[in-house]
Write a protein that holds these residues in place. Structure first.
Motif, mmCIF file in Angstrom:
data_model
loop_
_atom_site.group_PDB
_atom_site.id
_atom_site.type_symbol
_atom_site.label_atom_id
_atom_site.label_comp_id
_atom_site.label_asym_id
_atom_site.label_seq_id
_atom_site.Cartn_x
_atom_site.Cartn_y
_atom_site.Cartn_z
ATOM 1 N N MET A 43 1.186 -1.522 -0.019
ATOM 2 C CA MET A 43 0.007 0.229 -0.061
ATOM 3 C C MET A 43 0.739 1.225 0.068
ATOM 4 S SD MET A 43 -2.940 0.595 2.090
ATOM 5 C CE MET A 43 -4.552 2.127 2.355
ATOM 6 N N LYS A 44 0.357 2.504 -0.604
ATOM 7 C CA LYS A 44 1.104 3.621 -1.229
ATOM 8 C C LYS A 44 0.181 4.407 -0.799
ATOM 9 C CE LYS A 44 4.612 1.629 -3.887
ATOM 10 N NZ LYS A 44 5.445 2.303 -5.429
ATOM 11 N N GLY A 95 -2.944 3.796 -2.610
ATOM 12 C CA GLY A 95 -2.819 2.649 -3.728
ATOM 13 C C GLY A 95 -2.889 1.895 -3.013
ATOM 14 N N VAL A 96 -3.605 0.955 -3.023
ATOM 15 C CA VAL A 96 -3.440 -0.104 -2.422
ATOM 16 C C VAL A 96 -3.085 -1.382 -3.360
ATOM 17 C CG1 VAL A 96 -5.032 -2.642 -1.375
ATOM 18 C CG2 VAL A 96 -6.218 0.435 -1.314
ATOM 19 N N GLY A 97 -2.062 -2.446 -3.054
ATOM 20 C CA GLY A 97 -1.626 -3.009 -4.052
ATOM 21 C C GLY A 97 -2.169 -4.580 -3.814
ATOM 22 N N ALA A 99 -1.745 -3.962 -8.569
ATOM 23 C CA ALA A 99 -2.498 -3.974 -7.997
ATOM 24 C C ALA A 99 -3.437 -4.397 -7.457
ATOM 25 C CB ALA A 99 -3.342 -2.060 -8.732
ATOM 26 N N ALA A 100 -3.991 -3.615 -6.526
ATOM 27 C CA ALA A 100 -5.101 -4.732 -6.222
ATOM 28 C C ALA A 100 -6.760 -4.957 -6.766
ATOM 29 C CB ALA A 100 -5.717 -4.100 -4.280
ATOM 30 N N ALA A 136 -9.729 -3.334 -3.017
ATOM 31 C CA ALA A 136 -8.361 -2.134 -2.964
ATOM 32 C C ALA A 136 -9.131 -1.336 -2.238
ATOM 33 C CB ALA A 136 -8.114 -1.584 -4.593
ATOM 34 N N ASN A 137 -11.307 -1.402 -3.030
ATOM 35 C CA ASN A 137 -12.163 -0.647 -2.556
ATOM 36 C C ASN A 137 -12.286 -0.375 -0.533
ATOM 37 O OD1 ASN A 137 -14.888 1.576 -2.202
ATOM 38 N ND2 ASN A 137 -15.863 -0.096 -2.542
#
Length: 150
Positions: free
Chosen positions: A1-2, A32-34, A96-97, A102-103
């Protein structure tokens, strides 16, 4: 995650002509979710965001966190933070997830900031948004779970 944090004097996010989120002063958090990120990571980055001392005290030193400064946080989802630009000229977003995960983690990050008593405004996940902000300082901090939780 960034998470990219930008200290701001004011910030808002629009979809078309409608403002959907706005803060006076505080932080804009681009999230940003990875792949492989989870609730623990989301909470840890929210805790770090809430407690970073990057606002000026009465002596002008960065010695206060966002809450102590009376600020809020505008949280915006931004999967492009996970772009892999090592090869070619078109970024890859395979790091990216998936959107559903991610949500969920984006919302958890914002919810956890609210649990700290911080006013939180949000963008709309996966929407085409226009973000406006007036940088303060400018102060920009990059939080990367790979470094923070290492």
């Amino acid at each position: 995650m960034k998470v990219i944090l930008q200290r701001s004097r004011e910030a808002s996010v629009r979809i078309d002509t409608e403002i959907v989120g706005q803060i006076d002063h505080g932080l804009v958090a681009l999230v940003g979710v990875g792949q492989g990120d989870d609730a623990e990571i989301s909470r840890a980055l929210a805790d770090k965001t809430a407690n970073l001392r990057i606002f000026a005290d009465e002596n002008g030193k960065m010695n206060r966190n966002v809450s102590e400064s009376g600020g809020g946080v505008l949280v915006i989802s931004q999967f492009t933070l996970l772009a892999d630009c090592r090869r070619g000229r078109r970024p890859s977003f395979t790091n990216a997830a998936p959107p559903a995960i991610a949500n969920e983690l984006y919302e958890l990050y914002a919810d956890h900031l609210e649990e700290h008593g911080i006013p939180v405004a949000r963008g709309v996940f996966a929407a085409d948004m226009q973000v406006s902000l007036v940088n303060d300082g400018p102060v920009t901090i990059i939080l990367d779970s790979a470094e923070i939780l290492a």
